[in-house]
Design an enzyme around this catalytic site. Structure first.
Site, PDB file in Angstrom:
ATOM      1  N   HIS A 165       0.846  -1.192   0.000  1.00  0.00           N
ATOM      2  CA  HIS A 165       0.000   0.000   0.000  1.00  0.00           C
ATOM      3  C   HIS A 165       0.881   1.242   0.000  1.00  0.00           C
ATOM      4  CE1 HIS A 165      -3.429   2.529   0.686  1.00  0.00           C
ATOM      5  NE2 HIS A 165      -2.844   3.065   1.736  1.00  0.00           N
ATOM      6  N   ASP A 167       0.966   5.083  -0.123  1.00  0.00           N
ATOM      7  CA  ASP A 167       0.257   6.362  -0.034  1.00  0.00           C
ATOM      8  C   ASP A 167       1.006   7.413  -0.843  1.00  0.00           C
ATOM      9  OD1 ASP A 167      -1.877   5.738   1.823  1.00  0.00           O
ATOM     10  OD2 ASP A 167      -0.314   5.499   3.331  1.00  0.00           O
ATOM     11  N   ASP A 279      -7.748   1.234   2.044  1.00  0.00           N
ATOM     12  CA  ASP A 279      -7.474   2.227   3.088  1.00  0.00           C
ATOM     13  C   ASP A 279      -8.411   3.426   3.191  1.00  0.00           C
ATOM     14  OD1 ASP A 279      -6.004   2.894   5.330  1.00  0.00           O
ATOM     15  OD2 ASP A 279      -4.507   4.061   4.232  1.00  0.00           O
ATOM     16  N   ASP A 416       1.639  -1.250   4.445  1.00  0.00           N
ATOM     17  CA  ASP A 416       2.115   0.013   3.885  1.00  0.00           C
ATOM     18  C   ASP A 416       3.572  -0.117   3.427  1.00  0.00           C
ATOM     19  OD1 ASP A 416      -0.333   0.858   4.731  1.00  0.00           O
ATOM     20  OD2 ASP A 416       0.404   2.338   6.180  1.00  0.00           O
ATOM     21  N   HIS A 563      -6.394   9.456  -0.188  1.00  0.00           N
ATOM     22  CA  HIS A 563      -7.075   9.396   1.101  1.00  0.00           C
ATOM     23  C   HIS A 563      -6.275   9.952   2.288  1.00  0.00           C
ATOM     24  CE1 HIS A 563      -5.140   5.406   0.499  1.00  0.00           C
ATOM     25  NE2 HIS A 563      -4.763   5.600   1.750  1.00  0.00           N
TER      26      HIS A 563
END
Ligand SMILES: [Zn+2]
Length: 1082
Positions: A165, A167, A279, A416, A563
């Site tokens: 994941h 971000d 997420d 993550d 997000h």
């Protein structure tokens, strides 16, 4: 103002420009300043401000907002009378010609066929008891047991999906994450997946992937393509980011999906099939709809309230077809998998017991940087322990499988920023392969375990349940159908994630400004390209340069939908990085707008020159820095008149007020045809009580007219909507401000969570407020300045949509506070009981119910574009120009959190409070509408009225004003309109976006994506005298004149071409439908 149609680009576009000239009124015009009633008014108002006794008087007025509205109304009426009585000669001249301009439209009946109202609904998401008992090892669930022989007939199929994941900004900026982690993940991926064809991986953030792609050589690119061909690497979702689903507007959701999908098509030839959203903090059906329209078949969601997860697990309904509320058939159904446990990390994905699952996260092997909080570490899999470890893991898989209908189990394997180094790849893939090999070689275990992509999982699932792969549920699906949304998310206890609906509101507003600029620029750019093509000759219009600016803006907007971006949940410096991107893109889009508008308003295209240092047009609003509110530029008025070009970026005829700052109050406004326009001069305030003597505001109404069916009815001088407010709202609406503190418990409010210290406390400022009243023929307003808020209520005296609502602007500054949240509370006498409505992503409305069994913070919901209250007779709608959290805690009450300042972290990984508040402007409109006939509406769905839709469009897409930099005698801009008529009221042009060419370098192609949305609306509200200048047509739109018929219906993000070709130039949209067409420009 006759609209010139000589430059029509194609039959029906939305672009319309009018031109005004500003003239200095010289002394020889015999202007008597004292006799000018408007000036006199202004002076009187100035006196009001400084007189203490008047302040006291007005303070009492303020306590009851309805009285202020009444005050404005009376003032306007009086002023009307005085205008009618007439003063000086100039005024008389203005009036006689200007009144026609001010009230151009007779009250009209808008034709709306009743068939357009037949929207049907489905059951809404059903709420639960929301208790929180201890479920044992699965804390928020229950004990799961099974019989050993359950898989004897049909073995368990386990699909382990490796994922990372990433971000695009959170604790680090996008670029820093890329440099430190993401590029290494992707580089290692190429090597490590090639080592063993059984290994798989999914990737979903195209923002990162495209950046990496630009940095790798051709060999590596070929290696990646091979991995995709072999099915080892899957691009899941394929959006620019994994967007937030609460604060995002559907314009931006579509745009970031389109940008990602277009990139994939150009560079990899890939069409994503499955969406992956582990997420986002709660999930919206709008996102499900957009995926479906883009041609995706499956989707996965994770962050859903723990009680709902538990309920669905009990019912084995964690997999379902997600259907839109309005869908009467099954055309919007998309297969959705809801992850059952607390998180998407390894401890919460292999099965119900995190203590066991953590031991199968081999990055946590002893000696590594991270370990298991349950204090039992993983073990390297050897021939000695493989039997025991395989049984342990299989037990978890089997238990997880018991929560689902099929015997296929999905086990995501990642977290993550995982798989950054080669060792981690080996640790995970080698140990898991040993476990799989053991399981698969023991038939008595009745299990088949393997690595897979997320689409592999759905493919197997669809196969074993007898469904086809194409996506539609062909009547054999064992899965239930569900409609509704998954807000407000709670991950544990009373920790509701309703804080982020408002966190960092300054940037939530700026996001919306970038959206409106991007849309305006995209449309204008596409029209200009088409126009240039028709012109035939080469021009030095910067088509390629502008396209680069547009692409960059699309990507910056896309990035901000992430997000942790629009949610306001990043570190302070990450917020600055996002803000800087938004800021630069707004600046760049203004360049695109002015250089395109320059082309379109030229009478003689041969004289077009592009000089970025000296643009012909200048947008009259300037934002000096990324963290400062924009301000208006001042137009210097001298003996030579100045021209103002106004761009209406919406697809509707429109009358709206233009306000411009000028250097003199002695000013006359003329249309392009030389007809005078009624103008209102008001003071510009340097300080609360200090009016500028050098800068003045001139306001007037701009009409963008197209052919409008009108009945000849005598024009009423009375503004009918003020009347409406008198009858409907007298003594019934109050606006207050309130504070929320944070709880004294250990866990306190932060960027994500709202944990208030009980009910709100009334805002009582330490010093008396300063009140200014402005009255005039164009608008009237009351501005109240408190210590923390400047609150303006404005009424437009226009017989158009703008005249229907009260405009509210709150400029909020809570930088001096600690652990405080400030909210606006609107109290009415509407008997709404516990029901209210908030929109989802500006696309649809979700009915809400305030429940006393839930904590206060659970009753807050995201409000992207509107919230409303209603009873059987009336509806009160608050339209918003920025996403904020909203609630209705008492009958008749609507509350909006406007800013939050919080000292501490709320333990969701951010590691800081929210203390970087800015002076923030929140804009709203408040609309009260009587129902045609009393109606008790308990349906699980709702639609806004047509008026409310159009008002919302006005609020979010203001007119764009541009001043010319040269003497109009030398260069006269001409009005331009490619419109033959307004679009139907319920058809919204979402975008007209020029598609990138396939060639290297990525300039514009000759095609554009035309995206239309047919809005659903409630027919229970009268369209009479609402100022609407459009009708409805049962979803039919005539788009093109005969010569422009090269257009193809395509899927939302252009991945698929539709097999059905529309007849001629007419297209038809179903209620609520969003459709995309590929069109040829020019
Ligand atoms: Zn994330």
């Amino acid at each position: 103002m006759k609209i010139s149609r000589q430059f029509t680009v194609f039959g029906s576009a939305i672009f319309c420009v009018v031109v005004f000239s500003l003239y200095l009124m010289l002394d020889h015009l015999q202007l008597d300043r004292i006799k000018n009633p408007i000036n006199e008014e202004r002076l009187q108002n100035g006196q009001l401000v400084i007189l203490q006794d008047k302040i006291d008087h007005l303070e009492r007025l303020l306590a009851e907002n309805n009285k202020i509205i009444a005050n404005i109304r009376d003032s306007v009426t009086n002023l009307r009378k005085s205008v009618n009585n007439d003063k000086g000669p100039l005024e008389a001249k203005n009036l006689s010609q200007g009144l026609v301009d001010l009230l151009p439209f007779a009250p009209i009946w808008v034709l709306i066929p009743s068939e357009d109202c037949q929207f049907s609904m489905l059951d809404v998401y059903d709420m639960l008891s929301f208790d929180n008992p201890d479920g044992g090892v699965w804390k928020q669930g229950f004990d799961i047991s099974y019989e050993e022989n359950e898989w004897d007939q049909e073995p368990l199929q386990v699909v382990v999906v490796p994922h990372s994941h990433n971000d695009p900004g959170w604790l680090k900026t996008f670029d820093d994450y890329y440099r430190d982690q993401t590029q290494h993940i992707l580089n290692n991926m190429v090597v490590k997946l090639h080592e063993d064809e059984r290994r798989k991986m999914i990737w979903s953030e195209i923002s990162y992937f495209s950046k990496w792609w630009n940095n790798i050589d051709i060999q590596k690119k070929d290696a990646v393509k091979k991995l995709i061909e072999r099915g080892q690497l899957e691009m899941a979702t394929g959006g620019w980011v994994m967007p937030d689903e609460a604060n995002t507007h559907y314009f931006a959701l579509i745009d970031q999906l389109l940008e990602g999908h277009q990139w994939l098509e150009r560079n990899l030839g890939v069409k994503p099939k499955t969406a992956w959203a582990v997420d986002p903090f709660g999930h919206s059906p709008t996102q499900a709809y957009l995926f479906k329209q883009a041609g995706l078949s499956n989707m996965l969601i994770q962050r859903v309230h723990y009680s709902i997860k538990k309920h669905f697990a009990t019912q084995k309904t964690l997999e379902f077809f997600w259907r839109q509320n309005w869908d009467q058939e099954s055309s919007t159904d998309i297969l959705c998998h809801m992850m059952p446990f607390y998180s998407y990390d390894v401890p919460h994905t292999c099965g119900p017991d995190p203590k066991i699952c953590c031991q199968f996260d081999f990055k946590r092997l002893p000696g590594g940087r991270i370990s298991c909080p349950w204090r039992i570490p993983p073990q390297v899999i050897t021939s000695d322990n493989v039997q025991q470890r395989a049984h342990m893991l299989l037990d978890q898989y089997r238990k997880k499988s018991k929560l689902f209908m099929s015997k296929v189990v999905l086990a995501p394997l990642g977290d993550d920023f995982r798989y950054t180094d080669a060792q981690e790849w080996d640790q995970q893939f080698n140990n898991y392969q040993k476990l799989f090999d053991y399981m698969n070689s023991h038939p008595e275990l009745n299990v088949q375990a393997q690595f897979g992509t997320i689409s592999d999982y759905f493919e197997i699932l669809r196969k074993v349940t007898g469904m086809d792969q194409a996506g539609m549920n062909k009547g054999v699906s064992p899965f239930p159908v569900l409609s509704g949304d998954f807000f407000t998310y709670a991950d544990r206890d009373d920790h509701y994630w309703s804080g982020y609906f408002t966190s960092r509101p300054f940037y939530k507003r700026m996001d919306r400004m970038l959206e409106s600029h991007l849309r305006a620029a995209e449309i204008l750019y596409s029209l200009t390209l088409a126009n240039i093509k028709m012109f035939g000759k080469p021009s030095n219009y910067p088509a390629v340069e502008n396209y680069k600016l547009l692409t960059e803006a699309r990507r910056n907007l896309g990035l901000f939908q992430h997000h942790d971006a629009i949610t306001g949940t990043g570190k302070d410096w990450v917020v600055v990085d996002y803000g800087t991107r938004l800021f630069h893109s707004i600046l760049n889009l203004k360049r695109v707008i002015v250089s395109s508008a320059h082309w379109l308003v030229l009478d003689d295209k041969n004289i077009y020159t592009y000089d970025p240092a000296k643009p012909l047009l200048q947008i009259d609003e300037v934002q000096p820095a990324q963290d400062v509110l924009p301000h208006k530029t001042v137009i210097k008025i001298s003996a030579t008149p100045r021209s103002v070009v106004v761009y209406n970026p919406i697809e509707q005829a429109r009358s709206s007020v233009i306000s411009i700052y000028v250097t003199t109050p002695h000013i006359r406004v003329l249309t392009a045809q030389g007809r005078p326009v009624i103008a209102q001069i008001t003071a510009v305030w340097e300080h609360f009580t200090q009016a500028s003597t050098e800068v003045f505001q001139v306001s007037f109404v701009a009409h963008f007219r197209v052919a409008i069916p009108q009945e000849t009815v005598p024009v009423s001088v009375e503004n009918p909507h003020l009347q409406l407010f008198e009858n409907g709202l007298k003594h019934s609406i109050k606006v207050d401000f309130v504070w929320y503190g944070t709880t004294s418990n250990k866990d306190k409010s932060g960027a994500y969570l709202f944990l208030p210290d009980g009910e709100a406390k009334k805002y009582s400022p330490s010093r008396p407020p300063v009140i200014r009243v402005t009255k005039g023929p164009v608008f009237s307003e009351v501005t109240t300045t408190f210590t923390h808020i400047t609150h303006t209520l404005r009424l437009y005296n226009i017989q158009g949509v703008d005249g229907q609502a009260v405009e509210i602007c709150n400029t909020v500054d809570i930088r001096g506070e600690f652990n405080q949240e400030i909210a606006m509370r609107i109290t009415s006498d509407i008997n709404s009981m516990n029901r209210f409505f908030t929109d989802l992503n500006g696309f649809q409305v979700q009915p809400r119910r305030t429940m006393s069994k839930l904590p206060l913070q659970a009753n807050f919901y995201p409000m992207t574009s509107m919230a409303y209250l209603e009873d059987s007779n009336r509806r009160l709608t608050l339209l918003t120009a920025q996403s904020l959290g909203a609630a209705s805690l008492k009958s008749g009450q609507l509350e909006v959190i406007m800013d939050r300042r919080l000292n501490q972290d709320d333990n969701r990984g951010l590691g800081q409070g929210v203390l970087d508040n800015k002076i923030t402007a929140n804009s709203f409109r408040l609309l009260l509408e009587p129902r045609n006939s009393a109606q008790e509406n308990n349906a699980p769905f709702s639609y806004p009225s047509l008026l409310s839709h159009i008002s919302c469009t006005y609020l979010n897409h203001p007119l764009i004003q541009m001043a010319t930099s040269v003497d109009p005698a030398l260069l006269t801009p001409v009005p331009h309109s490619p419109l033959t008529s307004s679009f139907p009221c319920d058809i919204h042009l979402v975008n007209l976006r020029t598609i990138q060419s396939q060639e290297e370098g990525g300039g514009p192609s000759e095609q554009a994506a035309l995206i239309l949305h047919r809005k659903g609306f409630d027919c229970g509200f009268s369209s009479r005298n609402t100022g609407l200048l459009c009708s409805t047509t049962r979803g039919k739109v005539i788009l093109f004149r005969q010569s422009y018929n090269t257009f193809t219906p395509v899927s939302l993000s252009l991945m698929y071409e539709s097999s059905s070709t529309p007849k001629h130039q007419e297209i038809s949209l179903k209620p609520m439908e969003i459709c995309t067409y590929r069109i040829q420009l020019g």
